[in-house]
Design a protein around this motif. Sequence first.
Motif, PDB file in Angstrom:
ATOM      1  N   GLN A  22       0.808  -1.221   0.000  1.00  0.00           N
ATOM      2  CA  GLN A  22       0.000   0.000   0.000  1.00  0.00           C
ATOM      3  C   GLN A  22       0.845   1.276   0.000  1.00  0.00           C
ATOM      4  O   GLN A  22       0.310   2.382  -0.121  1.00  0.00           O
ATOM      5  N   ALA A  23       2.146   1.141   0.122  1.00  0.00           N
ATOM      6  CA  ALA A  23       3.011   2.314   0.275  1.00  0.00           C
ATOM      7  C   ALA A  23       3.214   3.049  -1.045  1.00  0.00           C
ATOM      8  O   ALA A  23       3.436   2.428  -2.087  1.00  0.00           O
ATOM      9  N   ARG A  24       3.150   4.367  -0.977  1.00  0.00           N
ATOM     10  CA  ARG A  24       3.497   5.193  -2.145  1.00  0.00           C
ATOM     11  C   ARG A  24       4.974   5.583  -2.093  1.00  0.00           C
ATOM     12  O   ARG A  24       5.615   5.749  -3.119  1.00  0.00           O
ATOM     13  N   THR A  25       5.498   5.763  -0.861  1.00  0.00           N
ATOM     14  CA  THR A  25       6.906   6.114  -0.677  1.00  0.00           C
ATOM     15  C   THR A  25       7.519   5.174   0.353  1.00  0.00           C
ATOM     16  O   THR A  25       6.952   4.990   1.434  1.00  0.00           O
ATOM     17  N   VAL A  26       8.655   4.577   0.019  1.00  0.00           N
ATOM     18  CA  VAL A  26       9.370   3.680   0.932  1.00  0.00           C
ATOM     19  C   VAL A  26      10.806   4.179   1.069  1.00  0.00           C
ATOM     20  O   VAL A  26      11.500   4.373   0.063  1.00  0.00           O
ATOM     21  N   ALA A  27      11.246   4.396   2.295  1.00  0.00           N
ATOM     22  CA  ALA A  27      12.658   4.690   2.561  1.00  0.00           C
ATOM     23  C   ALA A  27      13.362   3.356   2.764  1.00  0.00           C
ATOM     24  O   ALA A  27      12.951   2.561   3.614  1.00  0.00           O
ATOM     25  N   ALA A  28      14.387   3.111   1.977  1.00  0.00           N
ATOM     26  CA  ALA A  28      15.079   1.816   2.018  1.00  0.00           C
ATOM     27  C   ALA A  28      16.575   2.073   2.078  1.00  0.00           C
ATOM     28  O   ALA A  28      17.021   3.145   2.478  1.00  0.00           O
ATOM     29  N   TYR A  29      17.377   1.088   1.689  1.00  0.00           N
ATOM     30  CA  TYR A  29      18.832   1.238   1.674  1.00  0.00           C
ATOM     31  C   TYR A  29      19.413   0.186   0.743  1.00  0.00           C
ATOM     32  O   TYR A  29      18.771  -0.821   0.444  1.00  0.00           O
TER      33      TYR A  29
ATOM     34  N   ALA B  65       6.631   3.668   4.707  1.00  0.00           N
ATOM     35  CA  ALA B  65       7.340   2.550   5.347  1.00  0.00           C
ATOM     36  C   ALA B  65       8.830   2.857   5.296  1.00  0.00           C
ATOM     37  O   ALA B  65       9.315   3.457   4.337  1.00  0.00           O
ATOM     38  N   VAL B  66       9.541   2.442   6.341  1.00  0.00           N
ATOM     39  CA  VAL B  66      10.986   2.626   6.412  1.00  0.00           C
ATOM     40  C   VAL B  66      11.612   1.251   6.622  1.00  0.00           C
ATOM     41  O   VAL B  66      11.305   0.567   7.610  1.00  0.00           O
ATOM     42  N   LEU B  67      12.453   0.848   5.680  1.00  0.00           N
ATOM     43  CA  LEU B  67      13.187  -0.416   5.794  1.00  0.00           C
ATOM     44  C   LEU B  67      14.521  -0.125   6.460  1.00  0.00           C
ATOM     45  O   LEU B  67      15.292   0.718   5.992  1.00  0.00           O
ATOM     46  N   LEU B  68      14.791  -0.812   7.559  1.00  0.00           N
ATOM     47  CA  LEU B  68      15.964  -0.547   8.384  1.00  0.00           C
ATOM     48  C   LEU B  68      16.966  -1.684   8.299  1.00  0.00           C
ATOM     49  O   LEU B  68      16.586  -2.855   8.370  1.00  0.00           O
ATOM     50  N   PRO B  69      18.252  -1.351   8.196  1.00  0.00           N
ATOM     51  CA  PRO B  69      19.266  -2.401   8.357  1.00  0.00           C
ATOM     52  C   PRO B  69      19.393  -2.748   9.837  1.00  0.00           C
ATOM     53  O   PRO B  69      18.973  -1.974  10.713  1.00  0.00           O
ATOM     54  N   GLY B  70      19.954  -3.879  10.116  1.00  0.00           N
ATOM     55  CA  GLY B  70      20.168  -4.281  11.503  1.00  0.00           C
ATOM     56  C   GLY B  70      21.003  -5.539  11.550  1.00  0.00           C
ATOM     57  O   GLY B  70      21.332  -6.133  10.516  1.00  0.00           O
TER      58      GLY B  70
END
Length: 204
Positions: free
Chosen positions: A50-57, A131-136
């Motif tokens: 459903q996301a229009r904008t996703v912050a990723a890496y 949505a924000v995709l985070l490294p970990g």
Amino acid sequence: MSGLGPEEESGKRLLRRELLAVRGRLTADDVRETAAALAARALELPELAQARTVAAYVSVGSEPGTRALLDALHARGVHVLLPALLADNDLDWGTYDGRDSLVRVRHGGRMALLEPAGEHLGPSAVLTADAVLLPGLAVDGRGMRLGRGGGSYDRVLARLERAAADPALVVLLYDSEVVTRVPEEPHDRPVHAAVTPSAVRRFR
């Protein structure tokens, strides 16, 4: 100042070292194979559908691979934001327009990172993300994430909190990196979900 006592601080460093050692034993084929499974799992998330904008890496080295996921999101027409590391370890953001839109940037003596080559939009651009995709390196059953210790994503999460932004927070990991407990500091914030090649785990 750290909110951890000496034993917990030591435990955090030890856990980080152990997890990095396991990742260091992965082959390029291991990373490539799990990247496809990770992308398929992540794309099942309603938060990404459903996301229009996703912050990723862009993943580097033996991190869980994100390139297949970035390409799939871009092909869907999602506006994908990627970070550009600033001198103070904060993150600026730019748009992902396919693999030709990336440039390799070396920051001091550290590993070179693939960053967006086009216009940078400023650190606050992450506030537009659904949505924000985070490294970990790990997550526990409470959703507490163990990062690499640089603090860049702590700043991102603090910025989101100050702005009362509430995107879905998703950490991308290998299956073995869901652990019993991650030591946390007062500024740490839990994620909403973890995606591994074999499962999605929710914490909210």
